[in-house]
Design an enzyme around this catalytic site. Sequence first.
Site, mmCIF file in Angstrom:
data_model
loop_
_atom_site.group_PDB
_atom_site.id
_atom_site.type_symbol
_atom_site.label_atom_id
_atom_site.label_comp_id
_atom_site.label_asym_id
_atom_site.label_seq_id
_atom_site.Cartn_x
_atom_site.Cartn_y
_atom_site.Cartn_z
ATOM 1 N N THR A 233 15.143 0.082 -73.600
ATOM 2 C CA THR A 233 15.305 1.036 -74.708
ATOM 3 C C THR A 233 14.083 1.945 -74.838
ATOM 4 O OG1 THR A 233 14.533 -0.703 -76.211
ATOM 5 C CG2 THR A 233 16.889 -0.362 -76.072
ATOM 6 N N THR A 234 12.904 1.358 -74.748
ATOM 7 C CA THR A 234 11.675 2.158 -74.852
ATOM 8 C C THR A 234 11.588 3.129 -73.686
ATOM 9 O OG1 THR A 234 10.587 0.298 -75.956
ATOM 10 C CG2 THR A 234 9.167 2.034 -75.106
ATOM 11 N N ASP B 172 17.283 -9.958 -75.053
ATOM 12 C CA ASP B 172 17.050 -9.067 -73.908
ATOM 13 C C ASP B 172 17.219 -9.820 -72.599
ATOM 14 O OD1 ASP B 172 16.582 -6.987 -75.592
ATOM 15 O OD2 ASP B 172 14.426 -6.858 -75.277
ATOM 16 N N ASP C 187 9.579 -4.393 -79.551
ATOM 17 C CA ASP C 187 10.918 -4.117 -79.032
ATOM 18 C C ASP C 187 11.375 -2.748 -79.529
ATOM 19 O OD1 ASP C 187 13.486 -5.174 -77.768
ATOM 20 O OD2 ASP C 187 14.167 -4.620 -79.770
#
Length: 548
Positions: free
Chosen positions: A97-98, A393, A64
């Site tokens: 986010t990544t 998430d 994550d």
Amino acid sequence: MAQLSGQPVVILPEGTQRYVGRDAQRLNILAARIIAETVRTTLGPKGMDKMLVDSLGDIVVTNDGATILDKIDLQHPAAKMMVEVAKTQDKEAGDGTTTAVVIAGELLRKAEELLDQNIHPSIIIKGYALAAEKAQEILDEIAIRVDPDDEETLLKIAATSITGKNAESHKELLAKLAVEAVKQVAEKKDGKYVVDLDNIKFEKKAGEGVEESELVRGVVIDKEVVHPRMPKRVENAKIALINEALEVKKTETDAKINITSPDQLMSFLEQEEKMLKDMVDHIAQTGANVVFVQKGIDDLAQHYLAKYGIMAVRRVKKSDMEKLAKATGAKIVTNVKDLTPEDLGYAEVVEERKLAGENMIFVEGCKNPKAVTILIRGGTEHVIDEVERALEDAVKVVKDVMEDGAVLPAGGAPEIELAIRLDEYAKQVGGKEALAIENFADALKIIPKTLAENAGLDTVEMLVKVISEHKNRGLGIGIDVFEGKPADMLEKGIIEPLRVKKQAIKSASEAAIMILRIDDVIAAKATKPEGGQGGGMPGGMGGMDMGM
């Protein structure tokens, strides 16, 4: 140091490091790209995990992006900006986010190419701003509108979010839990859904397997009944929520009472006892048979509550009290004397149960509860932590779709469509800004490229194939990393919320522009720690610690 009439003028303290112009830009871009590369290998269903070990030896294994960047101790200011990208993305959209960090890193890499061609940063910034604005328009245009009540779509969204995480083997169950939880707490206002995720509680308890995780339509509290003679199970519970200690109130002033005889002492104790008994009598008269108290409960009050057959729980967290109020319909009262039958909430069952050797209170069977609990089980603490991250998430992306009613194909399809359309847009804009827009478009291809790379595919061959098929077959074509070929993501049900993609591009472009605006870095010399050796600035940015 500057010079005036041949005389040196000292402006900055001794030991201060300063980097100007291209040096400052290069170092900031390098730091940001290192962060992007750190998380890039975690992207997608075939992404790898990171093992993070803190100074105390505690271990976190996750892929994550938000968790990884939150756990890494960074010193470099540009690297910290990239962490802010991830935090903003997580806060605003809940996922991606990544993606946001990887795009930001690639935008800076492509900007550096233009800087090397002596293109002024202001021109690059203008081009990037135009491209980012156009990208938002294109995403709105290509988004697929869906019914927020369509459970099948919501399940696909949740499952896509969980795919690639350590909890993937249980994604059907976890997706179902996430969708049911969000639908339960969602409220309609002016014809649109509004979801407050604070009303979904995650309660973790190691033991059993992940498949034993469940949605409790009520609240689970990690507490136990305060007195052994109290009932452990109450059906048709009438629940009182009290934000006051069931104790004799202490005076605010330091008053002293002089007791000169045993009779006076007895009278004093009897008065205290009467005060506590009156409190409990009043609670019992309202019809309450379960009491949750945010503060303490005196031993004598516990005794009287037990005599009435009232279950009581003390020192309940404020957040849990608020969830209990939303789940049961009870009102939180700050004075026991103000408690009325109308303030009581309802639950079919309130029960103390033993899980993994510890007692917990279950409040279940509430009438249309607007607060629920997802009870997470798993073999180890690491497992339940990863399941919690996956569920967090999942509930966020389900919320996004219920509120916006719009989705996009996943698998790199939106980035490919954006790259194609932004290339065309660059021709319309013209000038040097067009070069920046073209590089912005090219930077977006890092997402399909990384998906292919992390799946062990030939990135160049796959990128050529997927772009060609995307142009011929439509905007749903992305990379199916499981089959190793281009496929229609919409047909396969691999979709993601529009909000996630829009926010990722917005956050990434804003971070890249902010870093490109910096042409001067002044780093103060590190102060010496107490009782230890100094040593100035550690290496990393020639005086600024990369923190890695």
